[in-house]
Design an enzyme around this catalytic site. Structure first.
Site, PDB file in Angstrom:
ATOM      1  N   LYS A 247       8.645  -8.836   1.802  1.00  9.81           N
ATOM      2  CA  LYS A 247       9.546  -9.987   1.622  1.00  9.81           C
ATOM      3  C   LYS A 247       9.560 -10.335   0.140  1.00  9.81           C
ATOM      4  CE  LYS A 247       8.947 -12.795   5.802  1.00  9.81           C
ATOM      5  NZ  LYS A 247       8.330 -14.058   6.274  1.00  9.81           N
TER       6      LYS A 247
ATOM      7  N   GLU B 225      -0.728  -1.930   5.138  1.00 10.09           N
ATOM      8  CA  GLU B 225      -0.448  -3.325   5.493  1.00 10.09           C
ATOM      9  C   GLU B 225       0.787  -3.398   6.384  1.00 10.09           C
ATOM     10  OE1 GLU B 225      -1.184  -6.168   5.944  1.00 10.09           O
ATOM     11  OE2 GLU B 225      -2.150  -7.211   4.301  1.00 10.09           O
TER      12      GLU B 225
ATOM     13  N   ASP C 146       3.979 -10.783   1.764  1.00  9.64           N
ATOM     14  CA  ASP C 146       4.770 -12.014   1.715  1.00  9.64           C
ATOM     15  C   ASP C 146       4.564 -12.628   0.314  1.00  9.64           C
ATOM     16  OD1 ASP C 146       5.688 -14.669   2.179  1.00  9.64           O
ATOM     17  OD2 ASP C 146       5.236 -14.537   4.285  1.00  9.64           O
TER      18      ASP C 146
ATOM     19  N   LYS D 149      -5.380  -8.061  11.383  1.00 14.99           N
ATOM     20  CA  LYS D 149      -5.071  -7.342  12.594  1.00 14.99           C
ATOM     21  C   LYS D 149      -3.688  -6.682  12.546  1.00 14.99           C
ATOM     22  CE  LYS D 149      -7.495 -10.800  15.364  1.00 14.99           C
ATOM     23  NZ  LYS D 149      -7.320 -11.856  16.409  1.00 14.99           N
ATOM     24  N   GLY D 150      -2.782  -7.252  11.753  1.00 14.65           N
ATOM     25  CA  GLY D 150      -1.354  -6.923  11.884  1.00 14.65           C
ATOM     26  C   GLY D 150      -0.990  -5.455  11.751  1.00 14.65           C
TER      27      GLY D 150
ATOM     28  N   ASP E 178       2.152 -11.121  14.561  1.00 13.75           N
ATOM     29  CA  ASP E 178       1.979 -12.123  15.612  1.00 13.75           C
ATOM     30  C   ASP E 178       2.567 -13.474  15.256  1.00 13.75           C
ATOM     31  OD1 ASP E 178      -0.020 -12.775  13.566  1.00 13.75           O
ATOM     32  OD2 ASP E 178      -0.815 -14.183  15.048  1.00 13.75           O
TER      33      ASP E 178
ATOM     34  N   PHE F 295      10.555 -15.624   9.616  1.00 11.96           N
ATOM     35  CA  PHE F 295       9.253 -15.372  10.245  1.00 11.96           C
ATOM     36  C   PHE F 295       9.438 -14.319  11.321  1.00 11.96           C
ATOM     37  CE2 PHE F 295       5.678 -15.906  13.045  1.00 11.96           C
ATOM     38  CZ  PHE F 295       4.646 -15.923  12.116  1.00 11.96           C
ATOM     39  N   VAL F 296       8.783 -13.171  11.119  1.00 10.19           N
ATOM     40  CA  VAL F 296       8.997 -12.040  12.026  1.00 10.19           C
ATOM     41  C   VAL F 296       7.756 -11.749  12.870  1.00 10.19           C
ATOM     42  CG1 VAL F 296      10.842 -10.904  10.731  1.00 10.19           C
ATOM     43  CG2 VAL F 296       8.461 -10.457  10.093  1.00 10.19           C
TER      44      VAL F 296
END
Ligand code: PRP
Length: 184
Positions: free
Chosen positions: A133, A101, A105, A45-46, A161, A154-155
């Site tokens: 990252k 994307e 990570d 979803k991001g 989300d 953690f963003v």
């Protein structure tokens, strides 16, 4: 009490984020032509917020499609388990494909997706990610367009989300530890 109160600090403010999305689009505009008619594959979803802004700055004809991928569950650390929950509508054989994307990570998600899509014989396969990252990378994946390299924090926000909330924030932020603790 608002969801904004859960933000410890803003890592990338909106007035930095938006110009970078536009300049990323300009980089992509140099690569594709109308004839290519590439398919932008948005990884949900991001990436939905990023795609929505990016696509409006692109000047060549293109199509969008969506894949729903899940790798994190509701936590803050990658489980390393990647699942395709929704696949592309049509074949990508012979098509130019650009994966869109929100964040790379460990690289596990994109490694899985690119290996999967390559078996479908696209004409080309490129990756665009808003955030990267590098310090967290476990699997090397070639990134063709990168918005920002960020530290290992953690963003949330701009599509990203925590426990499905905060995707609507217009900036990239870092959550307060107590907001994370509330979900545990
Ligand atoms: C996030 C992000 C990437 C992936 C990156 O998705 O959108 O797809 O994790 O992590 P990796 O490089 O360690 O594999 P998430 O599973 O949180 O799902 P979402 O996009 O639906 O929020």
């Amino acid at each position: 009490m608002s969801l904004y109160d859960d933000v410890a600090r803003i890592l990338i403010p909106e007035d930095v984020l938006q110009p970078r999305v536009r300049s990323l689009a300009e980089e992509i505009n140099q690569v594709f032509t109308d004839q290519d008619f590439p398919l932008l594959v948005c990884i949900l979803k991001g990436a939905f917020v990023f795609l929505a802004d990016l696509t409006r700055h692109l000047t060549f004809r293109h199509e969008v499609d969506f894949m729903v991928i899940s790798s994190y569950g509701s936590g803050t650390v990658s489980s390393g388990v990647v699942r395709i929950l929704l696949d592309l509508e049509r074949s990508i054989e012979g098509r130019h494909v650009l994966i869109v994307e929100d964040i790379v990570d460990t690289g596990r998600t994109l490694d899985y997706i690119t290996r999967n899509l390559r078996t479908r014989h696209p004409a080309s396969l490129r990756i665009c990610t808003l955030l990267n990252k590098p310090s967290r990378r476990e699997i090397d994946v070639p990134l063709h367009f990168v918005g920002f390299d960020i530290p290992d924090e953690f963003v949330i926000g701009y599509g990203l989300d925590f426990a499905e909330a905060y995707r609507n924030l217009p900036f990239i932020g870092v959550l307060k530890p107590e907001a994370i603790a509330r979900e545990r």
